[in-house]
Design a protein around this motif. Structure first.
Motif, short mmCIF file in Angstrom:
data_model
loop_
_atom_site.label_atom_id
_atom_site.label_comp_id
_atom_site.label_asym_id
_atom_site.label_seq_id
_atom_site.Cartn_x
_atom_site.Cartn_y
_atom_site.Cartn_z
N MET A 227 77.18 74.56 63.56
CA MET A 227 77.84 73.38 63.01
C MET A 227 78.57 73.71 61.72
O MET A 227 78.06 74.47 60.89
CB MET A 227 76.81 72.28 62.74
CG MET A 227 76.17 71.74 63.99
SD MET A 227 74.97 70.46 63.57
CE MET A 227 74.02 70.44 65.10
N PRO A 228 79.76 73.16 61.52
CA PRO A 228 80.52 73.48 60.31
C PRO A 228 79.81 73.05 59.04
O PRO A 228 79.27 71.95 58.96
CB PRO A 228 81.83 72.71 60.50
CG PRO A 228 81.52 71.63 61.48
CD PRO A 228 80.47 72.19 62.39
N GLY A 229 79.78 73.96 58.07
CA GLY A 229 79.21 73.63 56.77
C GLY A 229 77.71 73.78 56.65
O GLY A 229 77.17 73.65 55.55
N MET A 230 77.02 74.06 57.74
CA MET A 230 75.56 74.17 57.67
C MET A 230 75.15 75.44 56.93
O MET A 230 75.72 76.51 57.13
CB MET A 230 74.96 74.20 59.08
CG MET A 230 75.03 72.87 59.80
SD MET A 230 73.75 71.71 59.27
CE MET A 230 72.33 72.32 60.20
N GLY B 268 82.07 70.28 56.12
CA GLY B 268 81.75 70.34 57.54
C GLY B 268 81.49 68.97 58.13
O GLY B 268 81.92 68.66 59.24
N ALA B 269 80.79 68.10 57.37
CA ALA B 269 80.51 66.75 57.85
C ALA B 269 81.80 65.95 57.99
O ALA B 269 81.97 65.19 58.95
CB ALA B 269 79.56 66.04 56.89
N GLN C 1 81.97 61.05 51.59
CA GLN C 1 81.72 62.47 51.32
C GLN C 1 82.93 63.14 50.67
O GLN C 1 82.77 64.08 49.89
CB GLN C 1 81.27 63.19 52.59
CG GLN C 1 79.94 62.66 53.10
CD GLN C 1 79.10 63.68 53.83
OE1 GLN C 1 79.40 64.86 53.87
NE2 GLN C 1 78.01 63.22 54.43
N GLU C 2 84.13 62.67 50.94
CA GLU C 2 85.28 63.20 50.21
C GLU C 2 85.17 62.85 48.73
O GLU C 2 85.50 63.67 47.85
CB GLU C 2 86.57 62.66 50.80
CG GLU C 2 86.97 63.33 52.11
CD GLU C 2 88.30 62.84 52.67
OE1 GLU C 2 88.88 63.57 53.49
OE2 GLU C 2 88.73 61.73 52.29
N ALA C 3 84.70 61.63 48.43
CA ALA C 3 84.50 61.24 47.03
C ALA C 3 83.41 62.08 46.39
O ALA C 3 83.53 62.51 45.22
CB ALA C 3 84.14 59.75 46.95
N GLU C 4 82.33 62.36 47.14
CA GLU C 4 81.25 63.18 46.60
C GLU C 4 81.67 64.63 46.40
O GLU C 4 81.20 65.30 45.47
CB GLU C 4 80.03 63.09 47.51
CG GLU C 4 79.33 61.74 47.42
CD GLU C 4 78.29 61.52 48.50
OE1 GLU C 4 77.55 60.52 48.40
OE2 GLU C 4 78.22 62.31 49.47
N ILE C 5 82.56 65.13 47.25
CA ILE C 5 83.08 66.49 47.07
C ILE C 5 83.80 66.59 45.73
O ILE C 5 83.60 67.54 44.97
CB ILE C 5 84.02 66.88 48.23
CG1 ILE C 5 83.22 67.11 49.52
CG2 ILE C 5 84.82 68.14 47.88
CD1 ILE C 5 84.08 67.23 50.76
N SER C 6 84.63 65.60 45.42
CA SER C 6 85.35 65.60 44.14
C SER C 6 84.36 65.56 42.96
O SER C 6 84.54 66.27 41.96
CB SER C 6 86.28 64.39 44.05
OG SER C 6 87.29 64.46 45.04
N LEU C 7 83.32 64.74 43.08
CA LEU C 7 82.30 64.67 42.04
C LEU C 7 81.61 66.02 41.87
O LEU C 7 81.42 66.50 40.75
CB LEU C 7 81.27 63.59 42.39
CG LEU C 7 80.00 63.55 41.52
CD1 LEU C 7 80.35 63.24 40.08
CD2 LEU C 7 79.01 62.53 42.06
#
Length: 234
Positions: free
Chosen positions: A157-160, A191-192, A219-225
């Motif tokens: 799975m991507p990102g695991m 990945g998610a 999760q895009e917002a959390e990636i930026s954080l």
């Protein structure tokens, strides 16, 4: 027991050493674990109720495949969040790890409830088949923490994160552990998002489409954080 062990009126026995930090940390982790169980149970019930009246997806549908695989993906996210929560005392890391763990446990519970209501197995013998059969070739989200690993150890799975990476995180301390966690979790979120975007194209049920959209946005917002948090620890 000797007199020195009991102490005397003039010379009382030494008190047992006080260990508030360790006992406090254990209490916090136990409380967080209980909270995650409650969240998952409630989400399971909501998941079953929200799927009532929905046309049952097929066993090899994107709806079922996404619900199975994203559960596995989310549960690793919960595991990683709980690992760093037990290591780091930083306020921003404590807040982030709690939010990640509770959100992903809740969403995993929902997906479990959908599959139960649909009468479908919880796990697939062919992880990610729903994406490849739908024409999506998923990539492998990597970071500096993953680039030097043997490609044969890469998860499906991507990102695991791999077991080697989780072991490294468990054994790390301080800022080093925080940087490693953020690096791994950014890749995990990428990945998610990839999986959720595929579900938006391939799935049919309203409940799956809504959750996939929510995952992309949150999760895009959390990636930026997390990128900002990582920069602060450079």
């Amino acid at each position: 027991m000797t007199e020195s062990e009991h102490g005397t009126a003039d010379h009382p026995a030494p008190a047992e050493p006080h260990r508030p930090v360790r006992s406090g940390r254990i209490a916090v982790l136990v409380a967080a674990g209980v909270a995650l169980i409650v969240v998952a149970v409630v989400a399971f019930s909501i998941g079953r109720l929200s799927s009532l009246g929905v046309t049952t997806p097929g066993d090899r549908s994107a709806d079922a495949g996404f619900s199975r695989d994203m559960q596995v993906h989310h549960l690793q996210g919960v595991e990683m969040a709980m690992i760093i929560r037990g290591i780091s005392d930083a306020d921003d890391m404590q807040t982030l790890s709690y939010d990640l763990a509770t959100t992903q446990a809740q969403q995993a519970g929902q997906m479990y409830g959908w599959l139960e209501q649909w009468g479908l197995p919880q796990y697939s013998a062919e992880p990610m088949a729903w994406m490849t059969e739908g024409g999506h070739e998923h990539g492998s989200a990597t970071t500096d923490a993953t680039s030097d690993l043997d490609a044969t150890a890469a998860p499906a799975m991507p990102g695991m994160a791999t077991e080697a990476q989780l072991d490294e995180l468990r054994s790390s301390t301080g800022v080093e552990a925080e940087r490693l966690f953020l690096d791994l979790m950014i890749a995990h979120h990428l990945g998610a998002v990839e999986m959720a975007e595929a579900a938006l194209e391939l799935a049919d049920t309203t409940v799956v489409l809504r959750l996939a959209d929510s995952i992309v946005r949150s999760q895009e917002a959390e990636i930026s954080l997390m990128e900002r948090m990582l920069a602060d620890r450079a």
